[in-house]
Enzyme design. Sequence first.
Site, mmCIF file in Angstrom:
data_model
loop_
_atom_site.group_PDB
_atom_site.id
_atom_site.type_symbol
_atom_site.label_atom_id
_atom_site.label_comp_id
_atom_site.label_asym_id
_atom_site.label_seq_id
_atom_site.Cartn_x
_atom_site.Cartn_y
_atom_site.Cartn_z
ATOM 1 N N ARG A 179 -19.649 48.303 9.850
ATOM 2 C CA ARG A 179 -19.593 49.018 8.563
ATOM 3 C C ARG A 179 -20.830 49.890 8.431
ATOM 4 O O ARG A 179 -21.944 49.380 8.549
ATOM 5 C CB ARG A 179 -19.571 48.018 7.404
ATOM 6 C CG ARG A 179 -18.315 47.228 7.327
ATOM 7 C CD ARG A 179 -18.049 46.828 5.873
ATOM 8 N NE ARG A 179 -16.954 45.872 5.855
ATOM 9 C CZ ARG A 179 -17.110 44.588 5.570
ATOM 10 N NH1 ARG A 179 -18.292 44.109 5.246
ATOM 11 N NH2 ARG A 179 -16.080 43.791 5.584
ATOM 12 N N ARG A 258 -7.501 26.911 22.506
ATOM 13 C CA ARG A 258 -8.910 26.517 22.371
ATOM 14 C C ARG A 258 -8.991 25.493 21.261
ATOM 15 O O ARG A 258 -8.224 25.527 20.304
ATOM 16 C CB ARG A 258 -9.772 27.723 21.987
ATOM 17 C CG ARG A 258 -10.271 28.488 23.176
ATOM 18 C CD ARG A 258 -11.389 29.442 22.810
ATOM 19 N NE ARG A 258 -11.070 30.358 21.747
ATOM 20 C CZ ARG A 258 -11.787 30.484 20.633
ATOM 21 N NH1 ARG A 258 -12.842 29.709 20.411
ATOM 22 N NH2 ARG A 258 -11.452 31.374 19.718
ATOM 23 N N ARG A 289 -21.745 27.939 15.361
ATOM 24 C CA ARG A 289 -22.155 28.166 13.980
ATOM 25 C C ARG A 289 -22.395 26.844 13.260
ATOM 26 O O ARG A 289 -21.971 25.788 13.731
ATOM 27 C CB ARG A 289 -21.141 29.016 13.214
ATOM 28 C CG ARG A 289 -19.704 28.620 13.401
ATOM 29 C CD ARG A 289 -18.777 29.658 12.793
ATOM 30 N NE ARG A 289 -17.392 29.228 12.917
ATOM 31 C CZ ARG A 289 -16.362 29.787 12.306
ATOM 32 N NH1 ARG A 289 -16.558 30.826 11.511
ATOM 33 N NH2 ARG A 289 -15.133 29.350 12.486
ATOM 34 N N GLU A 312 -20.460 23.556 14.841
ATOM 35 C CA GLU A 312 -19.160 23.819 15.463
ATOM 36 C C GLU A 312 -19.342 24.195 16.933
ATOM 37 O O GLU A 312 -20.142 25.071 17.239
ATOM 38 C CB GLU A 312 -18.497 24.964 14.685
ATOM 39 C CG GLU A 312 -17.086 25.257 15.098
ATOM 40 C CD GLU A 312 -16.454 26.326 14.202
ATOM 41 O OE1 GLU A 312 -16.386 26.135 12.970
ATOM 42 O OE2 GLU A 312 -16.045 27.360 14.746
#
Length: 389
Positions: A179, A258, A289, A312
């Site tokens: 962005r 996965r 994360r 995670e």
Amino acid sequence: MNADLVVVGSGFFGLTVARRCAEDLGLKVLVIDRRDHIGGNAYSEAEPETGIEVHRYGAHLFHTSNERVWQHVNRFTKFTPYVHRVFSTYSGGVYSMPVNLHTINQYFGKALGPDAARALVAEQAGEIDTAAADNFEDKAISLIGRPLYEAFFKGYTAKQWQTDPRNLPGATVTRLPVRYSYDNRYFNDTYEGLPVDGYTAWLERLADHENIEVRLGTDFFDASQEVSKGNVTGNVPVVYTGPVDTYFGDAEGQLSWRTLDFEQEVLPVGDFQGAPVMNYADEDVPYTRIHEFRHFHPERDYPKDKTVIMREFSRFAVAGDEPYYPVNTPEDRQKLLAYRDLASREQGVLFGGRLGTYKYLDMHMAIGAALSMVDNKLVPHFKDGAALV
Ligand code: FDA
């Protein structure tokens, strides 16, 4: 068995179908799930020591631009004004994700405006021609340039796929969001928020209808129980939201997925990372994360001296693992075509949801697809006697 329709799986897809069939068509719907709780992967629960709501199968953020889905979900829950924002730690610094003007200026130590930043990224991306890029790394560099790729995508992708990005197909990446503004919202959708009373309360309300019975701990392939494949198919219409390959006994081979491993911990601090999600882009950090669940609900009265975090880890699924993301290799796509063909010939059974179609579906997509299945297949069948295939 006193049911007009059996729904296998109590996730968003299955419960949305069940609710509409019970309410709009007046059908008696029996929903089974092999787990001991309702709600599929969107299920959440209070962590017992802190009362903080944790999402057992990974963080779930609701967002949609689909007006019909938004109207539908608002019948069963109110939403908080939560807006998702993600940060990424890389090489000792913290950056805003997805890559935006702030990320670019911080990373390059500059103060560029949108046009200058666009020109910089275009120049760096010019190193490789997108059309000629045949692996993940080259494709990513051709889209955002080497410096941003190496910082924010290389290590993260390698950890997600346990594979050097040079050995991943270029088709894995179609676009990388950049962005050229300071807008750091993660999602672009019109509506966004989290269920005020949590996901499980929402899912329970969806199932709460006099024509719906939910049986938990009930596996469709357990021949010893009443609502099994052998007893039901051919006798009662079925909406099946489990894995499509399992339904056909893996006849065409197993589809690959996965999975994620989660490491949850209660820490004796009021705030661990100051944000709901922190990505770790460095390859030498083993997790991808960390989620800190208290930040999903700043409006709640959570303890001030404890917090719950969840690291995670990503890897390929093996037998017995939860399937999370389709790997979607060319071999998987071949197998899927064969399964679709088998499914289209399975009289009286409809396949839906993320496992039944081998597709990653966000919640709003699963709900939207379930509403469409009712319109296009179940209403014509139950009202006009159309065949159910
Ligand atoms: P779901 O998997 O929820 O439900 C299927 C059900 O079928 C399960 O309960 C299963 O136990 C049951 N079942 C399977 N086999 C059976 C059998 N043989 N017998 C009986 N029952 C059986 N979406 C989003 O919008 N925002 C987000 O932030 C996220 N985050 C997210 C994180 C992670 C890690 C994942 C993997 C996914 C997300 N999602 C998401 C996607 C979201 O989880 C998804 O949209 C819904 O789970 C889809 O609902 P389904 O009903 O299709 O499947």
